[in-house]
Design a protein around this motif. Structure first.
Motif, PDB file in Angstrom:
ATOM      1  N   THR A  90       0.842  -1.205   0.000  1.00 48.08           N
ATOM      2  CA  THR A  90       0.000   0.000   0.000  1.00 48.08           C
ATOM      3  C   THR A  90       0.873   1.248   0.000  1.00 48.08           C
ATOM      4  OG1 THR A  90      -1.611  -1.222   1.317  1.00 48.08           O
ATOM      5  CG2 THR A  90      -1.903   1.159   1.204  1.00 48.08           C
ATOM      6  N   TYR A  91       1.943   1.224   0.796  1.00 52.13           N
ATOM      7  CA  TYR A  91       2.845   2.375   0.852  1.00 52.13           C
ATOM      8  C   TYR A  91       3.465   2.619  -0.521  1.00 52.13           C
ATOM      9  CZ  TYR A  91       6.424   5.685   1.911  1.00 52.13           C
ATOM     10  OH  TYR A  91       7.183   6.831   1.871  1.00 52.13           O
ATOM     11  N   TYR A  92       3.855   1.523  -1.186  1.00 56.17           N
ATOM     12  CA  TYR A  92       4.436   1.653  -2.531  1.00 56.17           C
ATOM     13  C   TYR A  92       3.448   2.360  -3.463  1.00 56.17           C
ATOM     14  CZ  TYR A  92       5.868   0.486  -7.256  1.00 56.17           C
ATOM     15  OH  TYR A  92       6.202   0.571  -8.589  1.00 56.17           O
ATOM     16  N   ALA A  93       2.183   1.893  -3.447  1.00 52.92           N
ATOM     17  CA  ALA A  93       1.158   2.461  -4.339  1.00 52.92           C
ATOM     18  C   ALA A  93       0.935   3.943  -4.010  1.00 52.92           C
ATOM     19  CB  ALA A  93      -0.147   1.687  -4.196  1.00 52.92           C
ATOM     20  N   PHE A  94       0.854   4.242  -2.714  1.00 55.59           N
ATOM     21  CA  PHE A  94       0.637   5.627  -2.286  1.00 55.59           C
ATOM     22  C   PHE A  94       1.830   6.512  -2.682  1.00 55.59           C
ATOM     23  CE2 PHE A  94       2.175   8.385   1.191  1.00 55.59           C
ATOM     24  CZ  PHE A  94       1.382   9.485   0.896  1.00 55.59           C
ATOM     25  N   HIS A  95       3.033   6.009  -2.425  1.00 49.37           N
ATOM     26  CA  HIS A  95       4.233   6.812  -2.671  1.00 49.37           C
ATOM     27  C   HIS A  95       4.443   7.032  -4.170  1.00 49.37           C
ATOM     28  CE1 HIS A  95       8.812   7.378  -1.785  1.00 49.37           C
ATOM     29  NE2 HIS A  95       8.219   8.496  -2.127  1.00 49.37           N
ATOM     30  N   ARG A  96       4.178   5.977  -4.963  1.00 47.80           N
ATOM     31  CA  ARG A  96       4.310   6.121  -6.420  1.00 47.80           C
ATOM     32  C   ARG A  96       3.295   7.134  -6.940  1.00 47.80           C
ATOM     33  NH1 ARG A  96       4.515   1.375 -11.061  1.00 47.80           N
ATOM     34  NH2 ARG A  96       4.334   2.832 -12.808  1.00 47.80           N
ATOM     35  N   THR A  97       2.059   7.048  -6.443  1.00 44.78           N
ATOM     36  CA  THR A  97       1.026   8.018  -6.849  1.00 44.78           C
ATOM     37  C   THR A  97       1.439   9.429  -6.433  1.00 44.78           C
ATOM     38  OG1 THR A  97      -0.615   6.301  -6.471  1.00 44.78           O
ATOM     39  CG2 THR A  97      -1.454   8.524  -6.740  1.00 44.78           C
ATOM     40  N   SER A  98       2.090   9.542  -5.266  1.00 45.11           N
ATOM     41  CA  SER A  98       2.542  10.856  -4.796  1.00 45.11           C
ATOM     42  C   SER A  98       3.547  11.482  -5.758  1.00 45.11           C
ATOM     43  CB  SER A  98       3.190  10.736  -3.413  1.00 45.11           C
ATOM     44  OG  SER A  98       2.245  10.287  -2.484  1.00 45.11           O
ATOM     45  N   HIS A  99       4.211  10.650  -6.553  1.00 44.41           N
ATOM     46  CA  HIS A  99       5.162  11.173  -7.540  1.00 44.41           C
ATOM     47  C   HIS A  99       4.529  11.342  -8.913  1.00 44.41           C
ATOM     48  CE1 HIS A  99       9.183  11.187  -5.554  1.00 44.41           C
ATOM     49  NE2 HIS A  99       8.454  10.577  -4.641  1.00 44.41           N
ATOM     50  N   GLU A 100       3.356  10.759  -9.133  1.00 45.04           N
ATOM     51  CA  GLU A 100       2.776  10.752 -10.482  1.00 45.04           C
ATOM     52  C   GLU A 100       1.491  11.569 -10.586  1.00 45.04           C
ATOM     53  OE1 GLU A 100       2.587   6.636 -11.649  1.00 45.04           O
ATOM     54  OE2 GLU A 100       4.777   6.452 -11.675  1.00 45.04           O
ATOM     55  N   CYS A 101       0.945  12.007  -9.449  1.00 45.38           N
ATOM     56  CA  CYS A 101      -0.292  12.796  -9.464  1.00 45.38           C
ATOM     57  C   CYS A 101      -0.049  14.062  -8.631  1.00 45.38           C
ATOM     58  CB  CYS A 101      -1.435  11.967  -8.872  1.00 45.38           C
ATOM     59  SG  CYS A 101      -2.910  12.927  -8.544  1.00 45.38           S
ATOM     60  N   PHE A 103      -1.848  16.300  -7.170  1.00 44.56           N
ATOM     61  CA  PHE A 103      -2.597  16.522  -5.936  1.00 44.56           C
ATOM     62  C   PHE A 103      -1.852  15.906  -4.735  1.00 44.56           C
ATOM     63  CE2 PHE A 103      -5.701  15.063  -2.765  1.00 44.56           C
ATOM     64  CZ  PHE A 103      -6.311  16.276  -2.451  1.00 44.56           C
ATOM     65  N   PHE A 104      -1.298  14.714  -4.919  1.00 48.80           N
ATOM     66  CA  PHE A 104      -0.555  14.065  -3.830  1.00 48.80           C
ATOM     67  C   PHE A 104       0.883  14.573  -3.762  1.00 48.80           C
ATOM     68  CE2 PHE A 104      -4.117  11.219  -4.587  1.00 48.80           C
ATOM     69  CZ  PHE A 104      -4.570  11.032  -3.291  1.00 48.80           C
ATOM     70  N   TRP A 105       1.431  14.918  -4.920  1.00 54.64           N
ATOM     71  CA  TRP A 105       2.798  15.474  -4.966  1.00 54.64           C
ATOM     72  C   TRP A 105       2.885  16.779  -4.169  1.00 54.64           C
ATOM     73  CZ3 TRP A 105       7.672  14.591  -5.478  1.00 54.64           C
ATOM     74  CH2 TRP A 105       8.572  15.588  -5.856  1.00 54.64           C
ATOM     75  N   ALA A 106       1.799  17.578  -4.212  1.00 56.51           N
ATOM     76  CA  ALA A 106       1.806  18.870  -3.512  1.00 56.51           C
ATOM     77  C   ALA A 106       2.114  18.691  -2.021  1.00 56.51           C
ATOM     78  CB  ALA A 106       0.463  19.576  -3.695  1.00 56.51           C
ATOM     79  N   SER A 107       1.746  17.539  -1.463  1.00 59.94           N
ATOM     80  CA  SER A 107       2.064  17.246  -0.061  1.00 59.94           C
ATOM     81  C   SER A 107       3.426  16.567   0.083  1.00 59.94           C
ATOM     82  CB  SER A 107       1.012  16.305   0.535  1.00 59.94           C
ATOM     83  OG  SER A 107      -0.200  16.985   0.692  1.00 59.94           O
ATOM     84  N   HIS A 108       3.766  15.728  -0.905  1.00 58.26           N
ATOM     85  CA  HIS A 108       4.981  14.915  -0.772  1.00 58.26           C
ATOM     86  C   HIS A 108       6.251  15.671  -1.172  1.00 58.26           C
ATOM     87  CE1 HIS A 108       7.379  11.327  -0.475  1.00 58.26           C
ATOM     88  NE2 HIS A 108       7.725  11.376  -1.746  1.00 58.26           N
ATOM     89  N   VAL A 109       6.091  16.710  -2.014  1.00 60.20           N
ATOM     90  CA  VAL A 109       7.238  17.473  -2.514  1.00 60.20           C
ATOM     91  C   VAL A 109       8.104  17.999  -1.362  1.00 60.20           C
ATOM     92  CG1 VAL A 109       5.926  19.642  -2.662  1.00 60.20           C
ATOM     93  CG2 VAL A 109       7.926  19.318  -4.104  1.00 60.20           C
ATOM     94  N   ILE A 110       7.454  18.231  -0.221  1.00 62.54           N
ATOM     95  CA  ILE A 110       8.154  18.732   0.969  1.00 62.54           C
ATOM     96  C   ILE A 110       9.356  17.846   1.309  1.00 62.54           C
ATOM     97  CG2 ILE A 110       7.857  18.881   3.520  1.00 62.54           C
ATOM     98  CD1 ILE A 110       4.793  19.588   1.862  1.00 62.54           C
ATOM     99  N   HIS A 111       9.107  16.539   1.283  1.00 69.31           N
ATOM    100  CA  HIS A 111      10.155  15.586   1.659  1.00 69.31           C
ATOM    101  C   HIS A 111      11.324  15.606   0.669  1.00 69.31           C
ATOM    102  CE1 HIS A 111      12.006  12.119   3.471  1.00 69.31           C
ATOM    103  NE2 HIS A 111      11.911  11.419   2.357  1.00 69.31           N
ATOM    104  N   HIS A 112      11.068  16.074  -0.558  1.00 68.41           N
ATOM    105  CA  HIS A 112      12.105  16.070  -1.595  1.00 68.41           C
ATOM    106  C   HIS A 112      12.742  17.435  -1.797  1.00 68.41           C
ATOM    107  CE1 HIS A 112      11.686  11.956  -3.168  1.00 68.41           C
ATOM    108  NE2 HIS A 112      10.456  12.048  -2.730  1.00 68.41           N
ATOM    109  N   SER A 113      12.338  18.427  -0.993  1.00 69.57           N
ATOM    110  CA  SER A 113      12.755  19.794  -1.303  1.00 69.57           C
ATOM    111  C   SER A 113      14.148  20.144  -0.778  1.00 69.57           C
ATOM    112  CB  SER A 113      11.716  20.782  -0.756  1.00 69.57           C
ATOM    113  OG  SER A 113      11.606  20.634   0.643  1.00 69.57           O
ATOM    114  N   SER A 114      14.789  19.239  -0.028  1.00 71.74           N
ATOM    115  CA  SER A 114      16.154  19.526   0.413  1.00 71.74           C
ATOM    116  C   SER A 114      17.142  19.083  -0.665  1.00 71.74           C
ATOM    117  CB  SER A 114      16.464  18.776   1.711  1.00 71.74           C
ATOM    118  OG  SER A 114      17.835  18.922   2.012  1.00 71.74           O
ATOM    119  N   GLN A 115      18.198  19.867  -0.834  1.00 77.09           N
ATOM    120  CA  GLN A 115      19.249  19.474  -1.789  1.00 77.09           C
ATOM    121  C   GLN A 115      20.366  18.713  -1.090  1.00 77.09           C
ATOM    122  OE1 GLN A 115      18.692  23.671  -3.704  1.00 77.09           O
ATOM    123  NE2 GLN A 115      20.086  22.543  -5.038  1.00 77.09           N
TER     124      GLN A 115
END
Ligand code: ZN
Ligand code: ZN
Length: 287
Positions: A90-101, A103-115
């Motif tokens: 389930t986490y895989y499906a959620f996390h993959r969707t967070s990168h491909e949609c 609406f979910f990316w808007a929340s997940h982008v936070i975790h990726h915003s550090s360089q």
């Protein structure tokens, strides 16, 4: 029952300090204090917001659970075993969707915003995602898993994912085949080719291997951490809401319902691809 994440906070901080000291001794440029301060602020915000979101999700799971297919799963040991795999998938499906949609990316982008990629980045967590991610887990109480068991398994998965945010562990031999490791997750945090949107695993990397999203780390091609368009900000409010603000901005400029739909639910970064294509077209037109 205690909240596992709250109990782990002292260990998170001690390990973070240990990594920073090790990095300094090895003369590795791992930490930047402004970046780490921003990540920790996001982590604290996430923990405070989770006091509400977890209560909400627990209530929803409890409302749904009486309609379960299997009513007597209980807390038996094999149920924990089954739930481990079900939750990780389930986490895989959620996390993959967070990168491909978006609406979910808007929340997940936070975790990726550090360089940067360090144990501080692990704590750079969403402020908005916990209110929507439970949709992916609704099938678990409907199968018959106990709501408290599901929340516990989610916490265990999050705890596991903490330690893999490090550059100090290079490779882990045969474990690389089965587990999500620092090497696999470095790829996930990279924005350069061919690493972008790969390795969405939580605990087991097998889902990526199975569904075609796996990419191994190539020592000749070091990961470049961060976003394809970095926000260059340490402001927690900007980190938390910048993509939501961009969505609202793009919605205002949208001219059709198809465009509005794609603004919210289309692939993230689509706008940049369109802009790049327009620029390319313009350049070709000029030359
Ligand atoms: Zn991600
Ligand atoms: Zn991560």
């Amino acid at each position: 029952m205690h909240n596992l994440i709250h109990l782990a906070i002292p260990a998170f901080l001690l390990l973070l300090i240990a990594e920073a000291v090790a990095g300094a001794v090895m003369r590795r440029d791992l930490y930047e204090w402004k970046d780490t301060a921003a990540s920790l602020t996001m982590g604290v915000g996430n923990v405070l917001i989770a006091l509400f979101s977890k209560a909400m999700v627990f209530a929803i799971f409890t409302v749904v659970h009486p309609y379960a297919i299997f009513k007597n799963i209980g807390y038996q040991w094999w149920a924990w075993g089954l739930l481990f795999f079900a939750e990780d998938l389930t986490y895989y499906a959620f996390h993959r969707t967070s990168h491909e949609c978006r609406f979910f990316w808007a929340s997940h982008v936070i975790h990726h915003s550090s360089q940067r990629y360090n144990l501080g980045t692990a704590l750079r967590q969403t402020w908005t995602g916990s209110f929507a991610s439970f949709i992916f887990c609704l099938w678990l109480p409907l199968i018959g898993f106990q709501p408290m068991m599901i929340l516990t398994m989610q916490a265990i998965s999050l705890l596991y994912q903490f330690w893999i945010h490090t550059e100090l562990v290079r490779r882990m031999g045969p474990l690389e085949k089965v587990l999500n490791t620092p090497s696999h997750h470095r790829v996930h945090h990279a924005s350069n080719d061919p690493y972008l949107d790969r390795n969405h695993a939580g605990t087991l990397i097998v889902w990526d291997r199975l569904f075609g999203t796996f990419e191994p780390e190539d020592p000749e091609n070091p990961p470049l951490y961060g976003l394809t368009k970095n926000i260059n900000s340490y402001n927690p409010l900007r980190i938390a809401f910048h993509e939501w603000a961009d969505i609202v901005h793009d919605l205002r400029g949208a001219r059709s319902w198809a465009e509005r739909w794609s603004c919210v639910f289309g692939r993230p970064g689509l706008k940049y691809e369109r802009q790049d294509a327009l620029l390319r077209d313009a350049e070709i037109g000029v030359s």
